[in-house]
Design a protein around this motif. Structure first.
Motif, PDB file in Angstrom:
ATOM      1  N   GLN A   8      44.924  42.669 -32.327  1.00 58.32           N
ATOM      2  CA  GLN A   8      43.779  42.030 -31.671  1.00 58.32           C
ATOM      3  C   GLN A   8      42.548  42.017 -32.577  1.00 58.32           C
ATOM      4  O   GLN A   8      41.884  40.995 -32.708  1.00 58.32           O
ATOM      5  CB  GLN A   8      43.453  42.730 -30.347  1.00 58.32           C
ATOM      6  CG  GLN A   8      44.343  42.306 -29.190  1.00 58.32           C
ATOM      7  CD  GLN A   8      45.758  42.868 -29.297  1.00 58.32           C
ATOM      8  OE1 GLN A   8      45.994  43.862 -29.963  1.00 58.32           O
ATOM      9  NE2 GLN A   8      46.704  42.224 -28.645  1.00 58.32           N
ATOM     10  N   GLN A  58      40.644  38.744 -34.195  1.00 54.72           N
ATOM     11  CA  GLN A  58      39.224  38.467 -33.976  1.00 54.72           C
ATOM     12  C   GLN A  58      38.537  38.024 -35.268  1.00 54.72           C
ATOM     13  O   GLN A  58      37.477  37.417 -35.228  1.00 54.72           O
ATOM     14  CB  GLN A  58      38.538  39.721 -33.414  1.00 54.72           C
ATOM     15  CG  GLN A  58      38.926  39.959 -31.954  1.00 54.72           C
ATOM     16  CD  GLN A  58      38.607  41.350 -31.481  1.00 54.72           C
ATOM     17  OE1 GLN A  58      37.775  42.033 -32.076  1.00 54.72           O
ATOM     18  NE2 GLN A  58      39.251  41.779 -30.410  1.00 54.72           N
ATOM     19  N   PHE A  73      42.236  24.374 -31.773  1.00 54.08           N
ATOM     20  CA  PHE A  73      43.480  23.630 -31.580  1.00 54.08           C
ATOM     21  C   PHE A  73      43.216  22.147 -31.360  1.00 54.08           C
ATOM     22  O   PHE A  73      42.112  21.738 -31.012  1.00 54.08           O
ATOM     23  CB  PHE A  73      44.225  24.164 -30.345  1.00 54.08           C
ATOM     24  CG  PHE A  73      44.604  25.610 -30.425  1.00 54.08           C
ATOM     25  CD1 PHE A  73      45.873  25.978 -30.828  1.00 54.08           C
ATOM     26  CD2 PHE A  73      43.704  26.612 -30.094  1.00 54.08           C
ATOM     27  CE1 PHE A  73      46.250  27.310 -30.889  1.00 54.08           C
ATOM     28  CE2 PHE A  73      44.055  27.948 -30.150  1.00 54.08           C
ATOM     29  CZ  PHE A  73      45.344  28.294 -30.549  1.00 54.08           C
ATOM     30  N   PHE A 129      39.246  27.198 -21.347  1.00 54.09           N
ATOM     31  CA  PHE A 129      39.750  27.714 -20.085  1.00 54.09           C
ATOM     32  C   PHE A 129      39.132  26.886 -18.951  1.00 54.09           C
ATOM     33  O   PHE A 129      37.918  26.920 -18.755  1.00 54.09           O
ATOM     34  CB  PHE A 129      39.409  29.194 -19.938  1.00 54.09           C
ATOM     35  CG  PHE A 129      39.893  30.012 -21.112  1.00 54.09           C
ATOM     36  CD1 PHE A 129      41.200  29.882 -21.566  1.00 54.09           C
ATOM     37  CD2 PHE A 129      39.048  30.888 -21.771  1.00 54.09           C
ATOM     38  CE1 PHE A 129      41.661  30.619 -22.654  1.00 54.09           C
ATOM     39  CE2 PHE A 129      39.493  31.627 -22.860  1.00 54.09           C
ATOM     40  CZ  PHE A 129      40.802  31.488 -23.299  1.00 54.09           C
ATOM     41  N   SER A 141      45.614  30.301 -26.809  1.00 52.14           N
ATOM     42  CA  SER A 141      44.226  30.240 -27.242  1.00 52.14           C
ATOM     43  C   SER A 141      43.514  31.543 -26.891  1.00 52.14           C
ATOM     44  O   SER A 141      42.620  31.985 -27.606  1.00 52.14           O
ATOM     45  CB  SER A 141      43.512  29.013 -26.679  1.00 52.14           C
ATOM     46  OG  SER A 141      43.214  29.173 -25.329  1.00 52.14           O
ATOM     47  N   ALA A 142      43.938  32.200 -25.814  1.00 54.22           N
ATOM     48  CA  ALA A 142      43.366  33.508 -25.484  1.00 54.22           C
ATOM     49  C   ALA A 142      43.812  34.558 -26.500  1.00 54.22           C
ATOM     50  O   ALA A 142      43.028  35.401 -26.928  1.00 54.22           O
ATOM     51  CB  ALA A 142      43.770  33.921 -24.075  1.00 54.22           C
ATOM     52  N   GLU A 143      45.077  34.493 -26.900  1.00 52.82           N
ATOM     53  CA  GLU A 143      45.572  35.425 -27.920  1.00 52.82           C
ATOM     54  C   GLU A 143      44.823  35.225 -29.226  1.00 52.82           C
ATOM     55  O   GLU A 143      44.452  36.184 -29.893  1.00 52.82           O
ATOM     56  CB  GLU A 143      47.062  35.180 -28.183  1.00 52.82           C
ATOM     57  CG  GLU A 143      47.997  35.857 -27.222  1.00 52.82           C
ATOM     58  CD  GLU A 143      49.442  35.534 -27.578  1.00 52.82           C
ATOM     59  OE1 GLU A 143      49.872  35.839 -28.699  1.00 52.82           O
ATOM     60  OE2 GLU A 143      50.135  34.952 -26.728  1.00 52.82           O
ATOM     61  N   ALA A 144      44.633  33.948 -29.575  1.00 52.62           N
ATOM     62  CA  ALA A 144      43.971  33.645 -30.843  1.00 52.62           C
ATOM     63  C   ALA A 144      42.548  34.189 -30.861  1.00 52.62           C
ATOM     64  O   ALA A 144      41.988  34.448 -31.913  1.00 52.62           O
ATOM     65  CB  ALA A 144      43.978  32.139 -31.099  1.00 52.62           C
ATOM     66  N   LEU A 145      41.948  34.349 -29.676  1.00 56.37           N
ATOM     67  CA  LEU A 145      40.588  34.888 -29.613  1.00 56.37           C
ATOM     68  C   LEU A 145      40.593  36.404 -29.746  1.00 56.37           C
ATOM     69  O   LEU A 145      39.537  37.031 -29.754  1.00 56.37           O
ATOM     70  CB  LEU A 145      39.938  34.499 -28.288  1.00 56.37           C
ATOM     71  CG  LEU A 145      39.432  33.055 -28.211  1.00 56.37           C
ATOM     72  CD1 LEU A 145      39.109  32.687 -26.778  1.00 56.37           C
ATOM     73  CD2 LEU A 145      38.206  32.870 -29.090  1.00 56.37           C
ATOM     74  N   GLY A 146      41.774  37.000 -29.803  1.00 57.50           N
ATOM     75  CA  GLY A 146      41.844  38.446 -29.985  1.00 57.50           C
ATOM     76  C   GLY A 146      41.716  39.227 -28.689  1.00 57.50           C
ATOM     77  O   GLY A 146      41.380  40.407 -28.707  1.00 57.50           O
ATOM     78  N   LEU A 147      41.983  38.576 -27.559  1.00 60.98           N
ATOM     79  CA  LEU A 147      41.965  39.298 -26.280  1.00 60.98           C
ATOM     80  C   LEU A 147      43.256  40.115 -26.145  1.00 60.98           C
ATOM     81  O   LEU A 147      44.302  39.723 -26.649  1.00 60.98           O
ATOM     82  CB  LEU A 147      41.871  38.306 -25.119  1.00 60.98           C
ATOM     83  CG  LEU A 147      40.532  37.597 -24.949  1.00 60.98           C
ATOM     84  CD1 LEU A 147      40.691  36.358 -24.086  1.00 60.98           C
ATOM     85  CD2 LEU A 147      39.489  38.514 -24.336  1.00 60.98           C
ATOM     86  N   TRP A 148      43.162  41.234 -25.457  1.00 59.87           N
ATOM     87  CA  TRP A 148      44.344  42.048 -25.190  1.00 59.87           C
ATOM     88  C   TRP A 148      45.132  41.413 -24.052  1.00 59.87           C
ATOM     89  O   TRP A 148      44.575  40.698 -23.219  1.00 59.87           O
ATOM     90  CB  TRP A 148      43.939  43.471 -24.809  1.00 59.87           C
ATOM     91  CG  TRP A 148      43.790  44.366 -25.981  1.00 59.87           C
ATOM     92  CD1 TRP A 148      44.693  45.269 -26.436  1.00 59.87           C
ATOM     93  CD2 TRP A 148      42.668  44.463 -26.875  1.00 59.87           C
ATOM     94  NE1 TRP A 148      44.219  45.912 -27.554  1.00 59.87           N
ATOM     95  CE2 TRP A 148      42.978  45.444 -27.840  1.00 59.87           C
ATOM     96  CE3 TRP A 148      41.435  43.810 -26.978  1.00 59.87           C
ATOM     97  CZ2 TRP A 148      42.111  45.796 -28.877  1.00 59.87           C
ATOM     98  CZ3 TRP A 148      40.581  44.148 -27.987  1.00 59.87           C
ATOM     99  CH2 TRP A 148      40.913  45.124 -28.929  1.00 59.87           C
TER     100      TRP A 148
END
Ligand SMILES: Nc1ncnc2c1ncn2[C@@H]1O[C@H](COP(=O)(O)OP(=O)(O)OP(=O)(O)O)[C@@H](O)[C@H]1O
Ligand SMILES: [Mg+2]
Lengths: 262, 224
Positions: free
Chosen positions: A77, A81, A87, A93, B125-132
């Motif tokens: 993670q 970051q 994309f 979201f 896209s959430a993973e790419a943001l580094g979220l757990w």
């Protein structure tokens, strides 16, 4: 030479036994803008997805500031970051407004103070001309606006490397420019970027180095002027030809020779 | 003015008894709905990754519960268990078991469907943001899944409330049972009681289900 941000060495990626990226090595230095081009299906998206470990890899190594990044990384993670990714289809979201989209990861994943990030987000939104859309929802924005929000969302994480995967491919022609100008601006700020695009004029303008990918391998690389004006390989030459059009038989008056005007 | 047979409602404690019947029906619904939502959500989350034998078993369970009329299930659990295992289930317990089995099966399908309908790009896209992973579910996936889940889940709840009227068949004294008792008792004095009493039953069930679907519509509109 500047410090190395990204080092890809002997990367191999397979989908169900089929090799999509084959022994690919590439180093990206700080402040460098690399544009990856190549025919459809040659593995451009896959390459970018491997860089922030959205895909598992079957061979080789990817290092970010010397630290290996893969799906097995303990601090995956934190590593992700440091890599901002944008994309083709924005991937905002839909249930959050623009500001919450931007603030989510900095506040929740990086545990930064909401106030501080909000200030930064508003400044960045201003920079891309969207300061008055902070409360809007993604569905209320045009494609170009959504893509600019997605870029701001990535920037707010303070990434050391930015990945752009055909970010204008889903846009109407008149919106392409507003997004590309943001990316040009980022290049001028000295950001380190890996850009996949089909916009050749833009590639030429923004790139420090062009990587031409074919069937999962680097087929040719070099400065944009050399690549576009005098490609060394036949494959690259053939690929570039697909972007120019000419009519074989056209006279000045618009009438083919020998044909009478009615 | 035709005789609607409404006067029996005001006789003695008839209306109170009807409402008491509704209370029992609602209690059965509430308990089964809560169990179904809890178990169904867990099961639905597990079922996303199912394959092999567990998948076949779940499929069979779901089809069985769906194809069987609820009444048959009620008889099976209420009378069947007494016969075969010697259990002495109360009608209310049997009803809760049947409605929970049914609700859990349907709910798990709805939850699985809602989770699977979130595009894989949203995770990425959430993973790419580094979220757990936990954060991705909490802030990105579940809020979207719940919005999609709500309309069919509410539909299920109202169907469950309505179907509780069946439990009179296994001796639970709920609305319809009370209604029939009242009609029986007043057969001589007011022959038209059936109409009035069933009208009251209609209104009572309507009042029980209407707020649920109203609340759902409101939420849906807010989230659009
Ligand atoms: N999830 C997947 N499973 C199996 N094969 C895949 C998968 N994703 C991509 N591929 C294959 O890998 C190859 C490279 O795909 P990739 O998406 O990286 O191409 P690309 O260069 O980005 O093409 P485009 O310009 O069309 O976006 C293609 O042959 C594609 O069919
Ligand atoms: Mg692609």
């Amino acid at each position: 030479m500047e410090r190395e941000v990204l080092e890809i060495s002997h990367l191999r990626k397979q989908y169900d036994g089929q090799t999509v990226i084959d022994d690919l090595s590439l180093t990206v230095h700080e402040g460098e803008v690399i544009v990856v081009i190549g025919p459809s299906g040659c593995g451009k998206s896959t390459l970018l997805r491997c860089v922030n470990a959205l895909e598992d890899i079957q061979g080789g190594q990817i290092r970010l500031h010397g630290e290996p990044i893969s799906q097995k990384s303990r601090n995956l993670q934190q590593l992700r970051q440091k890599v901002g990714m944008v994309f083709q289809n924005y991937e905002l979201f839909p249930h959050m407004n623009v500001l919450d989209n931007i603030l989510l990861a900095p506040v929740k994943a990086q545990k930064r103070a909401r106030r501080e990030v909000k200030e930064e987000a508003m400044a960045l939104l201003g920079r891309v001309g969207l300061e008055n859309r902070a409360e809007s929802y993604p569905r209320q924005l045009s494609g170009g606006q959504k893509q600019r929000v997605a870029i701001v969302r990535a920037l707010c994480m303070h990434p050391e490397l930015l990945l752009f995967d055909e970010v204008t491919a889903a846009l109407d022609p008149e919106m392409v420019r507003e997004v590309l100008e943001v990316i040009l601006d980022l290049a001028d700020q000295g950001r380190t970027m890996l850009v996949v695009t089909h916009e050749m004029q833009f590639a030429r303008a923004v790139a420090d180095r062009i990587i031409f990918l074919d069937q999962g391998r680097i087929c040719e690389e070099g400065p944009p002027e050399t690549f576009f004006d005098a490609p060394k390989t036949e494959r690259a030459e053939k690929f570039l030809k697909t972007f120019t059009f000419e009519r074989k038989n056209k006279s000045k008056s618009g009438i083919r020779p020998g044909e009478e005007k009615l | 003015m035709p005789d609607l047979g409404l006067e029996v409602l005001w006789k003695g404690k008839n209306l109170i008894r009807l409402l008491g019947g509704l209370g029992i029906a609602l209690r059965i619904s509430l308990v089964s709905v809560l169990i179904s939502i809890g178990l169904g959500t867990l099961l639905g989350m597990v079922r996303r990754k199912e394959k092999g034998l567990p998948k076949v078993i779940m499929r069979l369970y779901l089809e069985f519960i769906r194809i069987m009329p609820q009444l048959v299930l009620l008889f099976l659990v209420y009378f069947g268990t007494t016969r075969s295992f010697g259990w002495d289930l109360s009608g209310e317990t049997a009803a809760v078991i049947v409605f929970s089995l049914w609700g859990t099966a349907e709910m798990s399908d709805l939850v699985r469907g809602a989770l699977n309908s979130i595009p894989v790009h949203q995770y990425e896209s959430a993973e790419a943001l580094g979220l757990w992973e936990k954060q991705i579910y909490r802030y990105v996936i579940l809020p979207q899944a719940v919005r999609r889940l709500l309309p069919p889940a509410i539909n299920l709840v109202t169907r469950m409330i309505k179907t509780t009227s069946l439990v009179l068949m296994i001796g639970v004294v709920e609305v319809l049972k009370v209604a029939q008792q009242i009609i029986e008792a007043n057969r001589m004095s007011s022959p038209n009681a059936a109409f009035g009493v069933y009208l009251a039953v209609f209104v009572i069930y309507f009042c029980a289900c209407w707020p649920v679907s109203l609340a759902a519509k409101k939420l849906e509109r807010r989230w659009r």
